[in-house]
Design a protein around this motif. Sequence first.
Motif, PDB file in Angstrom:
ATOM      1  N   LEU A 172      64.272  30.605  26.046  1.00  9.79           N
ATOM      2  CA  LEU A 172      63.255  30.571  26.944  1.00  9.79           C
ATOM      3  C   LEU A 172      63.584  29.976  28.316  1.00  9.79           C
ATOM      4  O   LEU A 172      63.089  30.106  29.305  1.00  9.79           O
ATOM      5  CB  LEU A 172      61.869  29.824  26.328  1.00  9.79           C
ATOM      6  CG  LEU A 172      60.647  30.104  26.608  1.00  9.79           C
ATOM      7  CD1 LEU A 172      60.210  31.699  26.697  1.00  9.79           C
ATOM      8  CD2 LEU A 172      59.687  29.499  25.813  1.00  9.79           C
ATOM      9  N   VAL A 173      64.017  28.655  28.346  1.00  8.12           N
ATOM     10  CA  VAL A 173      64.523  27.876  29.404  1.00  8.12           C
ATOM     11  C   VAL A 173      65.621  28.734  30.211  1.00  8.12           C
ATOM     12  O   VAL A 173      65.180  28.721  31.446  1.00  8.12           O
ATOM     13  CB  VAL A 173      65.363  26.858  28.984  1.00  8.12           C
ATOM     14  CG1 VAL A 173      65.569  25.818  30.290  1.00  8.12           C
ATOM     15  CG2 VAL A 173      64.249  25.828  28.337  1.00  8.12           C
ATOM     16  N   GLU A 174      66.507  29.175  29.849  1.00  7.06           N
ATOM     17  CA  GLU A 174      67.606  30.190  30.484  1.00  7.06           C
ATOM     18  C   GLU A 174      66.715  31.287  31.163  1.00  7.06           C
ATOM     19  O   GLU A 174      67.053  31.767  32.236  1.00  7.06           O
ATOM     20  CB  GLU A 174      68.671  30.661  29.591  1.00  7.06           C
ATOM     21  CG  GLU A 174      69.466  29.617  29.129  1.00  7.06           C
ATOM     22  CD  GLU A 174      68.991  28.910  27.925  1.00  7.06           C
ATOM     23  OE1 GLU A 174      67.902  29.067  27.503  1.00  7.06           O
ATOM     24  OE2 GLU A 174      69.632  27.749  27.384  1.00  7.06           O
ATOM     25  N   GLU A 227      53.238  28.950  15.273  1.00  9.00           N
ATOM     26  CA  GLU A 227      53.543  27.623  15.147  1.00  9.00           C
ATOM     27  C   GLU A 227      54.816  27.281  15.982  1.00  9.00           C
ATOM     28  O   GLU A 227      55.132  26.431  16.810  1.00  9.00           O
ATOM     29  CB  GLU A 227      53.503  27.236  13.741  1.00  9.00           C
ATOM     30  CG  GLU A 227      53.625  25.313  13.618  1.00  9.00           C
ATOM     31  CD  GLU A 227      52.524  24.724  14.454  1.00  9.00           C
ATOM     32  OE1 GLU A 227      52.815  23.644  14.673  1.00  9.00           O
ATOM     33  OE2 GLU A 227      51.270  25.244  14.310  1.00  9.00           O
ATOM     34  N   ALA A 228      55.743  28.135  15.452  1.00 12.06           N
ATOM     35  CA  ALA A 228      57.307  27.985  15.989  1.00 12.06           C
ATOM     36  C   ALA A 228      57.255  28.340  17.692  1.00 12.06           C
ATOM     37  O   ALA A 228      57.703  27.648  18.501  1.00 12.06           O
ATOM     38  CB  ALA A 228      58.164  28.990  15.646  1.00 12.06           C
ATOM     39  N   ALA A 229      56.548  29.247  18.137  1.00 12.16           N
ATOM     40  CA  ALA A 229      56.133  29.353  19.415  1.00 12.16           C
ATOM     41  C   ALA A 229      55.646  28.355  20.152  1.00 12.16           C
ATOM     42  O   ALA A 229      55.984  28.076  21.405  1.00 12.16           O
ATOM     43  CB  ALA A 229      55.326  30.754  19.689  1.00 12.16           C
ATOM     44  N   ARG A 230      54.643  27.678  19.696  1.00  8.19           N
ATOM     45  CA  ARG A 230      54.165  26.492  20.389  1.00  8.19           C
ATOM     46  C   ARG A 230      55.236  25.404  20.447  1.00  8.19           C
ATOM     47  O   ARG A 230      55.339  24.646  21.863  1.00  8.19           O
ATOM     48  CB  ARG A 230      52.940  25.852  19.483  1.00  8.19           C
ATOM     49  CG  ARG A 230      51.813  26.491  19.355  1.00  8.19           C
ATOM     50  CD  ARG A 230      50.839  25.739  18.371  1.00  8.19           C
ATOM     51  NE  ARG A 230      49.460  26.246  18.326  1.00  8.19           N
ATOM     52  CZ  ARG A 230      48.449  25.770  17.512  1.00  8.19           C
ATOM     53  NH1 ARG A 230      48.896  25.224  16.602  1.00  8.19           N
ATOM     54  NH2 ARG A 230      47.353  26.284  17.576  1.00  8.19           N
ATOM     55  N   GLY A 231      56.119  25.178  19.386  1.00  3.70           N
ATOM     56  CA  GLY A 231      57.134  24.352  19.625  1.00  3.70           C
ATOM     57  C   GLY A 231      58.187  24.653  20.859  1.00  3.70           C
ATOM     58  O   GLY A 231      58.865  23.808  21.510  1.00  3.70           O
ATOM     59  N   HIS A 232      58.373  26.255  20.792  1.00  3.63           N
ATOM     60  CA  HIS A 232      59.299  26.404  21.909  1.00  3.63           C
ATOM     61  C   HIS A 232      58.814  26.319  23.239  1.00  3.63           C
ATOM     62  O   HIS A 232      59.426  25.875  24.140  1.00  3.63           O
ATOM     63  CB  HIS A 232      59.500  28.132  21.842  1.00  3.63           C
ATOM     64  CG  HIS A 232      60.453  28.576  20.620  1.00  3.63           C
ATOM     65  ND1 HIS A 232      60.636  29.570  20.052  1.00  3.63           N
ATOM     66  CD2 HIS A 232      61.416  27.566  19.920  1.00  3.63           C
ATOM     67  CE1 HIS A 232      61.105  29.758  19.256  1.00  3.63           C
ATOM     68  NE2 HIS A 232      61.802  28.854  19.119  1.00  3.63           N
ATOM     69  N   ALA A 271      59.265  22.540  23.719  1.00  3.22           N
ATOM     70  CA  ALA A 271      60.665  22.200  24.315  1.00  3.22           C
ATOM     71  C   ALA A 271      61.163  22.966  25.734  1.00  3.22           C
ATOM     72  O   ALA A 271      61.755  22.173  26.424  1.00  3.22           O
ATOM     73  CB  ALA A 271      61.533  22.712  23.291  1.00  3.22           C
ATOM     74  N   ALA A 272      60.599  24.024  25.944  1.00  6.68           N
ATOM     75  CA  ALA A 272      61.162  24.390  27.155  1.00  6.68           C
ATOM     76  C   ALA A 272      60.524  23.944  28.455  1.00  6.68           C
ATOM     77  O   ALA A 272      61.162  23.881  29.244  1.00  6.68           O
ATOM     78  CB  ALA A 272      60.721  26.054  27.138  1.00  6.68           C
ATOM     79  N   LEU A 273      59.057  23.532  28.363  1.00  9.75           N
ATOM     80  CA  LEU A 273      58.683  22.679  29.455  1.00  9.75           C
ATOM     81  C   LEU A 273      59.376  21.477  29.840  1.00  9.75           C
ATOM     82  O   LEU A 273      59.517  21.041  30.854  1.00  9.75           O
ATOM     83  CB  LEU A 273      57.102  22.674  29.399  1.00  9.75           C
ATOM     84  CG  LEU A 273      56.310  23.667  29.433  1.00  9.75           C
ATOM     85  CD1 LEU A 273      54.715  23.807  28.928  1.00  9.75           C
ATOM     86  CD2 LEU A 273      56.238  24.598  30.815  1.00  9.75           C
ATOM     87  N   ASP A 274      59.576  20.738  28.801  1.00  2.00           N
ATOM     88  CA  ASP A 274      60.248  19.561  28.754  1.00  2.00           C
ATOM     89  C   ASP A 274      61.768  19.636  29.329  1.00  2.00           C
ATOM     90  O   ASP A 274      62.230  18.830  30.289  1.00  2.00           O
ATOM     91  CB  ASP A 274      60.482  18.650  27.347  1.00  2.00           C
ATOM     92  CG  ASP A 274      59.194  18.099  26.975  1.00  2.00           C
ATOM     93  OD1 ASP A 274      58.406  17.929  28.030  1.00  2.00           O
ATOM     94  OD2 ASP A 274      58.766  17.708  26.015  1.00  2.00           O
ATOM     95  N   ALA A 275      62.418  20.818  29.040  1.00  2.00           N
ATOM     96  CA  ALA A 275      63.806  21.030  29.382  1.00  2.00           C
ATOM     97  C   ALA A 275      63.466  21.389  30.960  1.00  2.00           C
ATOM     98  O   ALA A 275      64.607  21.102  31.714  1.00  2.00           O
ATOM     99  CB  ALA A 275      64.484  22.152  28.597  1.00  2.00           C
ATOM    100  N   LEU A 276      62.882  22.281  31.351  1.00  2.00           N
ATOM    101  CA  LEU A 276      62.521  22.741  32.595  1.00  2.00           C
ATOM    102  C   LEU A 276      62.161  21.501  33.571  1.00  2.00           C
ATOM    103  O   LEU A 276      62.517  21.588  34.812  1.00  2.00           O
ATOM    104  CB  LEU A 276      61.627  23.919  32.921  1.00  2.00           C
ATOM    105  CG  LEU A 276      61.635  25.451  32.113  1.00  2.00           C
ATOM    106  CD1 LEU A 276      60.521  25.816  32.020  1.00  2.00           C
ATOM    107  CD2 LEU A 276      62.716  25.822  32.938  1.00  2.00           C
ATOM    108  N   ALA A 277      61.501  20.468  33.078  1.00  2.00           N
ATOM    109  CA  ALA A 277      61.176  19.376  34.162  1.00  2.00           C
ATOM    110  C   ALA A 277      62.502  18.481  34.363  1.00  2.00           C
ATOM    111  O   ALA A 277      62.451  18.142  35.417  1.00  2.00           O
ATOM    112  CB  ALA A 277      60.218  18.514  33.217  1.00  2.00           C
ATOM    113  N   VAL A 278      63.726  18.809  33.928  1.00  3.68           N
ATOM    114  CA  VAL A 278      65.022  18.027  34.469  1.00  3.68           C
ATOM    115  C   VAL A 278      65.173  18.716  35.556  1.00  3.68           C
ATOM    116  O   VAL A 278      65.810  18.053  36.373  1.00  3.68           O
ATOM    117  CB  VAL A 278      66.073  18.304  33.254  1.00  3.68           C
ATOM    118  CG1 VAL A 278      67.227  17.851  33.633  1.00  3.68           C
ATOM    119  CG2 VAL A 278      65.692  17.705  31.946  1.00  3.68           C
ATOM    120  N   ASP A 279      65.010  19.749  35.717  1.00  4.83           N
ATOM    121  CA  ASP A 279      65.598  20.663  37.018  1.00  4.83           C
ATOM    122  C   ASP A 279      64.508  21.755  37.399  1.00  4.83           C
ATOM    123  O   ASP A 279      64.546  23.027  36.902  1.00  4.83           O
ATOM    124  CB  ASP A 279      67.051  21.098  37.003  1.00  4.83           C
ATOM    125  CG  ASP A 279      67.537  21.501  38.386  1.00  4.83           C
ATOM    126  OD1 ASP A 279      66.738  21.387  39.320  1.00  4.83           O
ATOM    127  OD2 ASP A 279      68.524  22.541  38.227  1.00  4.83           O
TER     128      ASP A 279
END
Length: 394
Positions: free
Chosen positions: A49-51, A78-83, A86-94
């Motif tokens: 998702l992040v990529e 449930e798994a999609a919510r977790g994705h 995780a994706a939003l937190d990772a995207l916040a880095v850059d």
Amino acid sequence: MQHFSHLEPATLEYLFHRPPVAVTAESDLTTRALALGATLYVPATRANLVETVRKRAAEGSRSVVLDLEDAVADADLEAARGHVVAALDALAVDPPEAAVFVRVRTAEDMHHVCDRLTTGIDVLHGFVLPKFRPESGEKFLEEVAARSAAAGRHLVVMPVMESREMVYRETRDDELAGARDVLDRYRDSVLAVRVGATDMSGAFGIRRDRDLTIYDVRVVADTIGAIVNNLGRSDGTGFVVTGPVWEYFADHERLFRPMLRATPFAEHDAVRFRQQLVSRDIDGLLREVALDRANGLHGKTVIHPSHVAAVHSLSVVTHEEYQDAQAIASSSGGGGVLASGYGNKMNELGPHRPWAEQTLRRAAVFGVTAEGVSFVDVMQALARRPASTTGTAR
């Protein structure tokens, strides 16, 4: 975000009389809504998702929706919510140069995401609210407002008009009047109104063929007209209404002739490029985008990255449109008519003023083509950018 910022400076100089300006979180809601352009929906179940978001933003997508609704099976929610978290937190880095939204099923999804986010709240622009109805929608908007206050960040919403109550003729008027009243009370939180033509078609067991546009499906076209009539007025009471999704992205055996005239492409030495567009059904998409604009819609929902360039190319204001809009907007309010600077039409200063003001807003976020440059040139410039068109983003 800034449209076409991924193009080389020399290309921008060639294409634009006035290049697009940057749009920020401080820009007014109408400007931000017009800048959405082609809003790319991505299933929240995607492992990368992040990529995916970063890649599509680098290729020119300026609004992305992480989809927890129709694109996700019930068992995978449930798994999609977790994705998504995780994706939003990772995207916040850059942070990518794109507005990121989450399409939720219920308010529970919104709370699940917001409760677990850390720095990811900084890149979350808001939520897409499917199957919007007045009563349930108002409760949802109340909760979004509360979440915004708690997060210290102004989260916006994009309600989707697609319920059967909105499509069926006997309930449509009351449904749209109720939606208009609710959205007006939460105007500061409503970025744009989206149109869900797939769900509307499903109410009648219809799926349009790729040789047709959504405006050939009369029951849906009638509903779109009613939505614009109630929610897209230019008198200050309306909202930006976005175009419905184009579902196709692969070639097929055609029943009807292509919907792209050959002359504009021949004039720009792009005959082979036209053939490529036709072979990938992009001619149907371009036709529908033009009809969206003619019917008062701006931007479009897309499910494949190859559609983004088509939508954005037709969103750029032509030099002729810009000259007309400037002349109309700068005239006195006394009415009358004015010959176009291109010598091919009459501009009526009274009735054409709302069009002119809206066109100048679009010119700011998508730019104005240089004299003699057409959407063909813009599409070719975008096509020359390296991009992946294999698979689907949804």
